[in-house]
Design an enzyme around this catalytic site. Structure first.
Site, mmCIF file in Angstrom:
data_model
loop_
_atom_site.group_PDB
_atom_site.id
_atom_site.type_symbol
_atom_site.label_atom_id
_atom_site.label_comp_id
_atom_site.label_asym_id
_atom_site.label_seq_id
_atom_site.Cartn_x
_atom_site.Cartn_y
_atom_site.Cartn_z
ATOM 1 N N HIS A 55 6.568 2.721 -15.372
ATOM 2 C CA HIS A 55 7.574 1.894 -14.382
ATOM 3 C C HIS A 55 8.045 0.861 -15.067
ATOM 4 C CE1 HIS A 55 5.494 4.363 -10.751
ATOM 5 N NE2 HIS A 55 6.762 5.005 -11.298
ATOM 6 N N HIS B 108 -0.384 0.756 -14.695
ATOM 7 C CA HIS B 108 0.733 0.451 -13.764
ATOM 8 C C HIS B 108 0.386 -0.826 -13.250
ATOM 9 C CE1 HIS B 108 3.105 4.384 -13.278
ATOM 10 N NE2 HIS B 108 1.851 4.749 -14.114
ATOM 11 N N GLU C 236 -3.900 0.517 -11.592
ATOM 12 C CA GLU C 236 -2.802 -0.740 -11.069
ATOM 13 C C GLU C 236 -3.595 -2.177 -11.272
ATOM 14 O OE1 GLU C 236 -0.035 0.233 -9.805
ATOM 15 O OE2 GLU C 236 -0.275 2.099 -9.340
HETATM 16 O O1 0X9 Z 1 3.433 5.420 -6.991
HETATM 17 C C1 0X9 Z 1 3.008 5.506 -8.227
HETATM 18 O O2 0X9 Z 1 3.559 5.892 -9.024
HETATM 19 C C2 0X9 Z 1 1.910 4.386 -8.673
HETATM 20 N N1 0X9 Z 1 1.951 3.190 -7.843
HETATM 21 S S1 0X9 Z 1 3.198 2.152 -8.355
HETATM 22 O O3 0X9 Z 1 3.150 0.960 -7.535
HETATM 23 N N2 0X9 Z 1 2.687 1.461 -10.072
HETATM 24 O O4 0X9 Z 1 4.346 2.782 -8.624
HETATM 25 C C3 0X9 Z 1 0.748 5.221 -8.107
HETATM 26 C C4 0X9 Z 1 0.319 6.547 -9.036
HETATM 27 C C5 0X9 Z 1 -0.824 6.995 -8.486
HETATM 28 N N3 0X9 Z 1 -1.090 8.504 -9.076
HETATM 29 C C6 0X9 Z 1 -0.356 9.695 -8.473
HETATM 30 N N4 0X9 Z 1 0.220 9.577 -7.322
HETATM 31 N N5 0X9 Z 1 -0.681 10.736 -9.121
HETATM 32 ZN ZN ZN Z 2 3.793 2.205 -11.410
#
Ligand code: 0X9
Ligand code: ZN
Length: 449
Positions: free
Chosen positions: A209, A335, A410
């Site tokens: 991201h 992340h 995170e």
């Molecule tokens: O939403 C996401 O992609 C991640 N959080 S963020 O705030 N960095 O955007 C979490 C991803 C967790 N993993 C999966 N959902 N597979």
């Molecule tokens: Zn992210």
């Protein structure tokens, strides 16, 4: 002839109108080209029942240009949104009318942005300054022109990786694993002492991201720690295992956050909608792709793409990891923000069969992180701790590539600064995260394969 011309013009206009109207009421400010965030505020909302949650979900369609920093999916889970100054009164009236509690997390986003400004000193000058003041004493790799007191541009990160590989060819090698939509290279650095015997490896990526700047900064810090380890003689982290670091998995998006729009999240691919670019790479991976918590709308922040692994960045990562899955025994993707140590699955609330083992190792990692500056992490499956979101790289690594230990970290913080973590926190964040990662590496090297 003229008629056909007119008809074509009318058709074109119609298409543009259609694209604009379908291009979302939900099109968020981060998806647009916002360059000045003066007066933009970040609110933390506390939905306490399903009705509150529904209202928060529909804020997007009631208030224009609201940008969700976290997603409204679970009751009891807070939701952070960024609101432009012109929409502030409307937003708080909307929430107050419905008796939904909120706090103001960030008063002025631009003020934080100013604290993050990147002023890259030209490489040569940088090197001269370093040698002039003989920083060598404090920085073992001064000529490599990297620091963890500010956020860096892509070319600085790539130059650093190249220099590491040039100066330490016995432990480091740069590998280009693909190209991005805009033609940038996607670069991995492999670290580990060369030997003839089989070694387990760990993959660590950052910057899937674009706006989560602390993630690439933390990954480059890990590279530096291994360089330091190699200078100090033998280290099990280099002798008994290998590392694959991909500090910037989304180079186009990352550069875009530096040059144009700080809050950009996706890659920069052109989509089927003329007005909205970008696929959310963490919705584009191919294990139960697009089955929940992702969007089919190209303008959405969590757009899953036209198909699984449609994106060049996703293809590059999955091809490389798949072809090394006999050695890669752990997959870590970094992340921000939230201080969460997440395990699969993100596409379902079901938990993996070996969750106990994943959780145990995560606990070791989180304890190691805490031991440095007291930073606490919450551990759990993505869906249960955060929200359902399919197409994530962690789910793919475990479910498709067969890498047992797959985690999403995170990083800092819990929302005080969110994506705009001040540069003076880079060092501490990276340091504590490195301790967490080493705890995993200790485990990796202790297992019999
Ligand atoms: O939403 C996401 O992609 C991640 N959080 S963020 O705030 N960095 O955007 C979490 C991803 C967790 N993993 C999966 N959902 N597979
Ligand atoms: Zn992210």
């Amino acid at each position: 002839m003229l008629n056909r011309y007119k008809r074509n013009t009318v058709l074109m206009l119609l298409l543009i109108v259609l694209q604009t109207t379908t291009s979302d009421i939900n099109q968020t400010s981060s998806a647009r080209h916002v360059t000045n965030f003066r007066g933009y505020k970040v609110l933390r909302i506390f939905p306490k029942n399903p009705q509150d949650l529904r209202c928060v979900l529909t804020i997007e369609s009631h208030v224009r240009n609201v940008d969700f920093w976290s997603e409204p999916r679970t009751i009891g889970q807070t939701v952070d949104i960024m609101v432009p100054p012109g929409q502030f009164t409307q937003t708080i009236n909307y929430l107050n009318d419905r008796k939904i509690h909120f706090d103001i997390l960030i008063e002025d986003v631009q003020r934080l942005l100013n604290m993050q400004k990147v002023v890259e000193v030209p490489q040569q000058l940088n090197r001269r300054i370093f040698s002039l003041f003989s920083f060598a004493k404090f920085n073992p790799t001064p000529t490599l022109s990297m620091s963890w007191t500010r956020y860096h541009r892509l070319n600085t990160i790539y130059n650093y990786m190249t220099r590491v590989a040039e100066k330490f060819p016995d432990v480091a090698k740069v590998i280009t694993i693909g190209k991005t939509y805009e033609g940038r290279q996607i670069q991995v650095i492999k670290m580990g002492r060369q030997t003839n015997k089989w070694k387990p490896a760990i993959w660590i990526d950052g910057g899937i991201h674009a706006r989560e700047w602390i993630s690439p900064a933390t990954v480059t810090f890990m590279i530096e720690q291994l360089v330091i380890a190699s200078l100090q003689g033998s280290s099990k982290y280099l002798d008994e295992m290998d590392w694959y670091f991909l500090p910037v998995a989304n180079p186009d998006g990352y550069e875009y956050t530096h040059t144009s729009s700080r809050m950009w999240r996706k890659n920069r691919a052109v989509t089927s909608n003329l007005f909205c670019r970008g696929v959310d790479l963490n919705r584009n991976f191919g294990h139960f792709w697009n089955v929940g918590g992702s969007s089919n709308r190209p303008c959405a922040e969590d757009y899953a793409g036209p198909s699984a692994k449609s994106e060049l960045e996703t293809k590059a990562m999955t091809q490389f990891i798949s072809s090394h899955n006999t050695t890669i025994k752990m997959y870590i993707t970094t992340h921000s923000y939230g201080q969460l140590w997440l395990t699969p699955w993100g596409y379902t609330s079901k938990i993996p069969n070996d969750y106990e083992e994943l959780h145990q190792l995560a606990t070791r990692g989180a304890q190691a992180i805490k031991s440095v500056y007291g930073t606490t992490y919450t551990i759990g499956t993505s869906t249960n701790v955060l929200y359902i979101a399919s197409g994530g790289s962690d789910d793919w690594a475990k479910g498709a590539a067969g890498i047992k230990y797959s985690y999403t970290l995170e990083l800092r913080d819990r929302g005080r600064y969110g994506f705009l973590l001040p540069p003076n926190q880079i060092n501490q964040t990276a340091r504590e995260t490195w301790e967490g990662i080493k705890a995993l590496a200790d485990f990796l090297t202790s297992v019999k394969y």
